[in-house]
Design a protein around this motif. Structure first.
Motif, mmCIF file in Angstrom:
data_model
loop_
_atom_site.group_PDB
_atom_site.id
_atom_site.type_symbol
_atom_site.label_atom_id
_atom_site.label_comp_id
_atom_site.label_asym_id
_atom_site.label_seq_id
_atom_site.Cartn_x
_atom_site.Cartn_y
_atom_site.Cartn_z
ATOM 1 N N CYS A 32 0.817 -1.201 0.000
ATOM 2 C CA CYS A 32 0.000 0.000 0.000
ATOM 3 C C CYS A 32 0.855 1.257 0.000
ATOM 4 C CB CYS A 32 -0.905 0.006 1.246
ATOM 5 S SG CYS A 32 -1.880 -1.505 1.441
ATOM 6 N N GLY A 33 0.175 2.382 0.161
ATOM 7 C CA GLY A 33 0.831 3.654 0.414
ATOM 8 C C GLY A 33 0.337 4.192 1.737
ATOM 9 N N PRO A 61 -4.660 1.645 -5.522
ATOM 10 C CA PRO A 61 -5.860 2.026 -6.275
ATOM 11 C C PRO A 61 -7.140 1.352 -5.784
ATOM 12 C CG PRO A 61 -4.612 0.382 -7.486
ATOM 13 C CD PRO A 61 -3.790 0.718 -6.267
ATOM 14 N N ASP A 62 -7.018 0.435 -4.807
ATOM 15 C CA ASP A 62 -8.179 -0.373 -4.411
ATOM 16 C C ASP A 62 -8.950 0.189 -3.223
ATOM 17 O OD1 ASP A 62 -7.498 -2.187 -6.403
ATOM 18 O OD2 ASP A 62 -6.212 -3.347 -5.071
ATOM 19 N N ARG A 100 -3.673 4.204 1.373
ATOM 20 C CA ARG A 100 -4.126 3.807 0.038
ATOM 21 C C ARG A 100 -3.865 2.326 -0.122
ATOM 22 N NH1 ARG A 100 -6.988 7.375 -3.327
ATOM 23 N NH2 ARG A 100 -6.759 5.521 -4.635
ATOM 24 N N ARG A 101 -4.893 1.566 -0.495
ATOM 25 C CA ARG A 101 -4.816 0.112 -0.443
ATOM 26 C C ARG A 101 -4.596 -0.524 -1.808
ATOM 27 N NH1 ARG A 101 -9.435 -4.311 1.479
ATOM 28 N NH2 ARG A 101 -7.970 -6.051 1.777
ATOM 29 N N LEU A 102 -3.608 -1.419 -1.862
ATOM 30 C CA LEU A 102 -3.444 -2.351 -2.971
ATOM 31 C C LEU A 102 -3.720 -3.731 -2.392
ATOM 32 C CD1 LEU A 102 -2.600 -2.989 -5.896
ATOM 33 C CD2 LEU A 102 -0.233 -3.152 -5.084
ATOM 34 N N SER A 138 -13.119 -5.888 5.308
ATOM 35 C CA SER A 138 -12.735 -5.982 6.721
ATOM 36 C C SER A 138 -11.223 -5.910 6.914
ATOM 37 C CB SER A 138 -13.265 -7.282 7.333
ATOM 38 O OG SER A 138 -12.714 -8.409 6.673
ATOM 39 N N ALA A 139 -10.459 -6.168 5.841
ATOM 40 C CA ALA A 139 -8.995 -6.131 5.937
ATOM 41 C C ALA A 139 -8.423 -4.774 5.540
ATOM 42 C CB ALA A 139 -8.392 -7.225 5.059
ATOM 43 N N SER A 140 -9.285 -3.771 5.336
ATOM 44 C CA SER A 140 -8.792 -2.449 4.940
ATOM 45 C C SER A 140 -8.151 -1.741 6.128
ATOM 46 C CB SER A 140 -9.937 -1.608 4.374
ATOM 47 O OG SER A 140 -10.915 -1.354 5.376
#
Length: 640
Positions: A2-3, A32-33, A67-69, A77-79
């Protein structure tokens, strides 16, 4: 993968959400996710997890942006940012813990409960169980920050070798951090001032990674194997500590040579198997060299037969083209190969994006070839790649390591072995004599070896640099202590930890993450690194061949065409020709601009003369020309 970004305020200062939003937006390519934010008021012990369109109704003194990849556990739930079940600790995290399943099982036995299948939650629960000692249990690549409500403390750490980035800025009012420098530059109190000692190192020695320093004055990097802590109360003190040192974690070496080979292969195989854990499509970067071929061969049995995707940049007709070797590997392992050829025109078209992706200068266009590899992978639906980075620095893959080894043999008076090694490298009488004399330069430091090379090769010429400008510019280099008795192992350590690999890891992270691809590096499993650095030199260089232990351990796995290669190429591009064709006009404009004249960094007439000699074909000066050209474009984008 991620970022991440965040800000912590001192005293009565409070955060503006717009700052976090701008930081997250600048590194959107890393994730981007999904996007989420966290605001904490440490005094009132209050927090709010929110999205950009639903800002909180209070201003806090701790803020996280993510920011999630999505790679492991693709569910919402894993964000992140994520908390434990009791909301005692919160984390923002970039990376992968490859042995998370094993740690998860141990934590469950100790009574911990899990709400997700993610490695992020494993870090949180491991921290709750073991505190900062959890770091030693992780096998992976990471940079994370945890806020602990129980102690009102911020805790952050970086992996052993600095595979994942972590930049920070400390001002009288704020401590801010991010995965990339561009996010910090969004903050109004962060100045865009060049750090000239880093620029000096870059121009003179092609060095771009300077431990804790960056090309920006005031922006620092958490060093590999370090953690930091900030006590929010009472005095907001930042402390940095080292949690892992290579020389303190060496391995026991088996007595028998066969056992050494078997252990090396087992460790590499274990590393690859761990790095195949993914909930999204996975592929392999294939250069045609020994390192990437080793990864392809060992990974293949654990993937669906005939379904391993590989990605390569080739240059048909170029003397360093590796198409022959790429095709040999593809044929032997029934791969799905994807190849691409690139040109100077391509680089010219992508140049602004490449400079933006890296934030700091880089030393050659070979990094652009890697950039296009990850672009190719993304285009074919792959989000995770395996890469051979680190093997050259572990196993003496570069030719100058031979020179250091020869000097060690001389120092130890192992003259028979010395003559065999020198003769194996160049059997002719003239070559033997030249190698024998060259061995004496192995007693020089890494930088002095570069200066000596400048007497013979245009690629190392320094007379175009304005030495008067840099006379008073001293770099605060940490003194490199002697960590290893072997001269070769000591030089390998210096290149691995200081003068080479850190820059390549930076390139790999920026190139892959710009295309939203996660790059995994099996040769940088800490167990394998500890083992290899424990080996004596003859397991790395023998009879003129480098990477001895790798060749012997994988003799039955890799085709002989690749296994017996003596040349070392890497991501080489035809940049010398590019600068005479597609890139010529752009470079000429830069070298004849008023801005490069006004910098005071160059002897501009000599630089222009060197460029003309390159255009005429009388010399190949592509490396120094690129450094001057790229630095000027960087100055215009980030400083002016």
């Amino acid at each position: 993968m991620c970022g991440i970004a965040g800000i912590t305020a001192r005293g009565d200062q409070r955060l503006d959400f717009a700052w976090l939003g701008a930081m997250a937006e600048s590194i959107a390519h890393r994730g981007p996710d999904g996007e989420k934010f966290l605001i904490i008021d440490s005094n009132r012990e209050k927090e709010c997890l929110f999205r950009r369109d639903e800002p909180p109704d209070f201003a806090g003194d701790v803020g996280f942006a993510h920011r999630r990849l999505s790679i492991i556990d693709l569910s919402e739930s894993a964000s992140q940012p994520m908390s434990d079940e009791k909301r005692q600790v919160w984390i923002v995290y970039n990376g992968e813990i490859f042995n998370y399943l094993e740690i998860r099982k141990e934590l469950i036995r100790l009574g911990h409960r899990f709400q997700t299948q993610s490695d992020t939650e494993v870090i949180l629960e491991a921290y709750l169980e073991w505190g900062r000692d959890c770091l030693r249990r992780f096998n992976g690549m990471w940079a994370f920050v945890i806020y602990d409500f129980r102690t009102a403390r911020l805790f952050g750490a970086r992996d052993r070798f600095g595979i994942k980035p972590f930049f920070y800025h400390l001002s009288p009012q704020f401590f801010s951090f991010a995965s990339e420098i561009k996010a910090l530059l969004k903050l109004p109190w962060v100045e865009r001032k060049p750090f000239f000692p880093a620029i000096k190192d870059y121009l003179y020695y092609s060095r771009v990674d300077t431990s804790r320093y960056t090309f920006f004055s005031g922006i620092h990097e958490l060093e590999p194997g370090q953690y930091f802590e900030i006590d929010m109360r009472p005095d907001f003190r930042l402390s940095l500590s080292t949690w892992w040192k290579l020389e303190e974690n060496l391995d026991e070496i088996p007595r028998e040579t066969n056992e050494i080979r078997e252990k090396f292969r087992d460790l590499l195989l274990s590393s690859i198997r761990l790095r195949l854990r993914s909930d999204v499509p996975l592929g392999t970067c294939l250069s045609g060299g020994l390192d990437s071929s080793a990864i392809v061969s060992l990974a293949n049995p654990f993937l669906e037969e005939g379904r391993q995707k590989t990605f390569s940049i080739v240059h048909p007709g170029f003397r360093f083209d590796e198409s022959l070797y790429v095709d040999e590997i593809a044929k032997n392992f029934r791969l799905i190969p994807h190849k691409r050829t690139i040109s100077g025109d391509d680089l010219l078209q992508d140049l602004d994006h490449v400079i933006e992706a890296h934030d700091e200068p880089f030393t050659s266009t070979s990094m652009y070839a890697q950039w296009k590899v990850f672009e190719l992978a993304k285009r074919h639906g792959v989000t995770v790649t395996l890469d051979g980075q680190g093997a050259d620095e572990l196993l003496a893959g570069y030719s100058y390591f031979k020179i250091v080894y020869w000097s060690e043999l001389l120092q130890r008076l192992r003259l028979v072995r010395f003559f065999k090694e020198v003769h194996s490298d160049s059997p002719s009488a003239g070559g033997f004599l030249m190698n024998g004399l060259t061995a004496l330069t192995g007693f020089l430091s890494h930088r002095r070896m570069i200066a000596w090379a400048g007497l013979r090769e245009a690629q190392y010429i320094q007379d175009w640099i304005a030495k008067d400008f840099f006379k008073k510019v001293e770099f605060p280099h940490p003194r490199l202590e002697i960590k290893f008795k072997s001269r070769l192992n000591q030089r390998l350590y210096e290149v691995f930890a200081h003068d080479g690999l850190p820059a390549l890891l930076r390139y790999g992270d920026r190139n892959s993450m710009w295309h939203s691809v996660e790059s995994r590096m099996p040769f940088l499993d800490y167990r394998l690194v500890s083992f290899v650095f424990s080996l004596p030199p003859e397991h790395k260089i023998h009879n003129g061949l480098s990477k001895t232990i790798l060749r012997r351990a994988l003799k039955k796995d890799i085709p002989s065409l690749i296994l017996d290669r003596r040349d070392k190429i890497g991501f080489v591009t035809p940049e010398a020709e590019w600068f005479r064709t597609g890139m010529k006009d752009r470079m000429k404009d830069v070298f004849h601009s008023s801005s490069i004249q006004a910098r005071g960094l160059y002897r501009v007439r000599r630089l222009r003369a060197l460029f003309q000699k390159h255009l005429d074909g009388s010399v190949d000066a592509s490396r120094p020309l690129w450094r001057a050209f790229h630095l000027e474009l960087w100055m215009r984008k980030y400083i002016d």
